[in-house]
Each structure stands twice: as C-alpha cells, then as structure tokens.
Design an enzyme around this catalytic site. Structure first.
Site, PDB file in Angstrom:
ATOM      1  N   ARG A   1      43.149  42.514  39.647  1.00 54.87           N
ATOM      2  CA  ARG A   1      44.266  43.342  39.215  1.00 54.87           C
ATOM      3  C   ARG A   1      44.716  44.226  40.368  1.00 54.87           C
ATOM      4  NH1 ARG A   1      45.171  40.382  36.000  1.00 54.87           N
ATOM      5  NH2 ARG A   1      45.461  40.551  33.758  1.00 54.87           N
TER       6      ARG A   1
ATOM      7  N   GLU B   1      53.818  45.357  40.635  1.00 55.94           N
ATOM      8  CA  GLU B   1      54.268  44.008  40.286  1.00 55.94           C
ATOM      9  C   GLU B   1      55.472  44.150  39.378  1.00 55.94           C
ATOM     10  OE1 GLU B   1      51.390  41.129  38.814  1.00 55.94           O
ATOM     11  OE2 GLU B   1      49.920  41.931  40.204  1.00 55.94           O
TER      12      GLU B   1
ATOM     13  N   HIS C   1      50.672  36.463  41.741  1.00 58.86           N
ATOM     14  CA  HIS C   1      49.889  36.497  40.499  1.00 58.86           C
ATOM     15  C   HIS C   1      49.837  35.107  39.846  1.00 58.86           C
ATOM     16  CE1 HIS C   1      48.486  39.429  37.123  1.00 58.86           C
ATOM     17  NE2 HIS C   1      47.850  38.270  37.028  1.00 58.86           N
TER      18      HIS C   1
HETATM   19  O1  LIG Z   1      44.382  37.956  33.404  1.00 56.33           O
HETATM   20  C1  LIG Z   1      44.755  36.806  33.639  1.00 56.33           C
HETATM   21  O2  LIG Z   1      44.486  35.864  32.882  1.00 56.33           O
HETATM   22  C2  LIG Z   1      45.479  36.511  34.911  1.00 56.33           C
HETATM   23  O3  LIG Z   1      45.772  37.668  35.594  1.00 56.33           O
HETATM   24  C3  LIG Z   1      46.697  35.627  34.731  1.00 56.33           C
HETATM   25  O4  LIG Z   1      47.833  36.309  34.314  1.00 56.33           O
HETATM   26  P1  LIG Z   1      49.145  35.480  33.923  1.00 56.33           P
HETATM   27  O5  LIG Z   1      48.868  34.787  32.628  1.00 56.33           O
HETATM   28  O6  LIG Z   1      50.241  36.483  33.802  1.00 56.33           O
HETATM   29  O7  LIG Z   1      49.407  34.490  35.006  1.00 56.33           O
END
Ligand SMILES: O=C(O)[C@H](O)COP(=O)(O)O
Length: 319
Positions: free
Chosen positions: A245, A274, A292
């Site tokens: 994160r 973000e 991400h």
């Molecule tokens: O916590 C999660 O599963 C990941 O950070 C993925 O996030 P996302 O589904 O927004 O790609």
C-alpha cells in the site's frame, strides 16, 4: 438480485453469478452518484476493487445492500467494522492473488537489478550513437541468486515471495509481528513438495541484513513503516519493492536515499497519491513503476471472480 461490480468483475465471476440468477451490472458509477444509483436499482451486493470507496455515507444511505465484496485483499477502502456492525456481510478474496503479486515483486527486482526501467525509457529516445554509452551505463547489473531478501509481512503474499526466492537460490529472512516462524511448502513441477522453515527476525534485523527488501503489510494507520530512520538502518545499496500500500514507505525519504545511492533502486506498484503519484516518483530513473497492478493478471482475476461468486451464493443461499 442485483450485483453492482463498480470496479469491474472478471467474466468468470459474471458467468458464475448470472448462471445462478443474479443480474450483474458492470457500469462504472462515479463515486458521487453511487448512493442514488444503488437505491434506484435496489442493489443488494456491491463489489469493488481498490478504487471505489465504501464509506459510512454509502453504508448508512443504501439499505438494500446486504453484501459488500472486495475483489482482492486490502480492504482499506471499505469501512469494514462499521458495515459489519450494521449487519452487512463484508467479504474479500485473500488467497486469489498471492502468486500474481509475488511475481510482480520479482518483475520489479529483475527490472531494477538490470536497469530495465531506465533502459525502456531511454532506448527509444537516444540515437544509435548513444547505444554504446547506454550499454556502458548499465554495465553494473547484479544477480539475485545468493543474495538475501528481507520479506516484511509473512502473510500469503509474503510466503509466495519466499517460495519464488528460494527457487532462485536466495537467502530468505522475514519479519512479521504475528508469525514467529513460517513453514513454507514449496511445490515443484513434478508435484513434489519440500517444507522449508523460515525464522522471522525483528524488523530492524531484517532491515540491517537484507540486500533486497519487499513489503507485504496492510495500509498503515500510524505513519510510515519505512521512513528515514529505517532507510538509514539498511545496507548501502539495498533495493526496495513496495507492492502493498502507498504510505507504507515515506516517498520523500526514499527519493533522498535513491539520490544519495543508499538505495540502489526501488520498485513501486502503490503510491501515497493514487492515481496521481508525484512527478519525482514518476520520473526517477532508479524507480521501476507499475500502476497498482499487483493483482492484475488473467489468472488472479479469474480466481477472484469465482471466489466472489461462490461466497455471495453461499451467503444468500442460492444454490
Ligand atoms: O489489495 C489488493 O488486492 C491489491 O492491492 C489489488 O487491488 P486492485 O484490485 O485495485 O487491483
């Protein structure tokens, strides 16, 4: 039985839910219109990834919602406790994306170790005459084999990182407040298994002894886990990957450490801001970047879709 998948849902999930009689809506409703949309369409299940925020305003004002589903692991975009207090089921898919995130960690590590992030930026813009100069500037690549990787957080993703690291011939050290000792089952292609015990050490020891550090902890509530002090404890020339994160690592301190050479390179999939990381982060030649996408593989999203469909059907007892 309307399901609003506001950040999208893999076809596997859409098919599995549709087959059971659910209506799956994948229209992206902007955050400010969500309450109205959910009420108008009497949405019973709201599915999100990390983009949509599911805060008290939605929980309080959308009485039709019975389930909030997070397709993924981190639930910091959902007021989980509050929703549960109100009798709403909150689910996620903690096991579905571990392999994908772990593989992305190594994509960043290999990228940084061989300057791919810089080479990909520069090769298209420099002329033939610069080819030799570029080759020279990337002459001091490093291997991962034989080096020590420090894994901060030995949950499912951290353990998957350990499996890959062991396969690459790396030494693995780990820090985890909740896990004293992690026994990792490593599976080979011929379906044989070996068990490897990984001792966890205090965070500071892992920071001091690792050549590569990778972070697998939840969003931090009390400031940065890795700030200036922690960076100073690390080996000179350490490399750091964050696919957990934004806000786990102090980006300003990281940039300073990259500029001074304390940190050799970094791989970042998550950012304090973000979806608009700072220009310093975006343009830094020693940072390998992804937007991400840790869980964004076909395989992980397929598993996430199926897992959500399974959990929703069982909560609502639709068989
Ligand atoms: O916590 C999660 O599963 C990941 O950070 C993925 O996030 P996302 O589904 O927004 O790609």
């Amino acid at each position: 039985m309307k399901v609003l998948a506001n950040d999208g849902l893999d076809q596997s999930g859409i098919d599995a839910l549709t087959e059971k009689g659910f209506e799956v809506i994948t229209t992206k409703v902007p955050q400010e219109f969500l309450v109205d949309y959910i009420n108008e369409h009497k949405v019973r299940t709201l599915l999100v990834r990390s983009a949509t925020q599911v805060r008290k305003d939605i929980i309080d004002n959308c009485p039709s919602i019975e389930i909030i589903g997070r397709g993924g692991v981190g639930m910091d975009n959902i007021d989980v406790d509050y929703a549960r207090e109100k009798g709403i089921h909150v689910i996620n898919t903690p096991a579905a994306s571990s392999e994908s995130v772990a593989e992305l960690v190594f994509a960043h590590l290999f990228s940084g170790a061989r300057f791919l992030q810089d080479s990909n930026r520069k090769m298209p813009v420099v002329g033939d005459s610069e080819f030799a100069a570029l080759k020279k500037s990337y002459a001091k690549g490093i291997e991962l084999r034989g080096k020590t990787i420090g894994i901060i957080g030995m949950g499912r993703i951290g353990q998957e990182v350990a499996r890959i690291a062991l396969g690459l011939g790396m030494r693995v050290v780990a820090a985890d407040n909740n896990v004293g000792r992690a026994s990792i089952k490593v599976k080979f292609y011929n379906n044989q298994f070996i068990n490897v015990d990984i001792e966890t050490e205090p965070l500071q020891e892992v920071l001091k002894h690792s050549d590569f550090i990778t972070l697998h902890v939840p969003a931090q509530k009390d400031g940065y886990m890795i700030g200036k002090n922690e960076l100073n404890m690390m080996k000179d020339g350490v490399a750091i990957v964050n696919c957990s994160r934004g806000g786990v690592i102090d980006e300003a301190a990281l940039i300073e450490a990259l500029d001074s050479g304390k940190v050799k390179f970094a791989g970042l999939d998550v950012f304090i801001n973000e979806p608009t990381p700072s220009k310093e982060i975006l343009n830094h030649s020693k940072i390998s970047l992804t937007p991400h996408t840790g869980a964004s593989t076909l395989e992980a999203q397929d598993r996430i879709g199926l897992s959500l469909a399974d959990q929703i059907s069982s909560i609502l007892q639709i068989h």
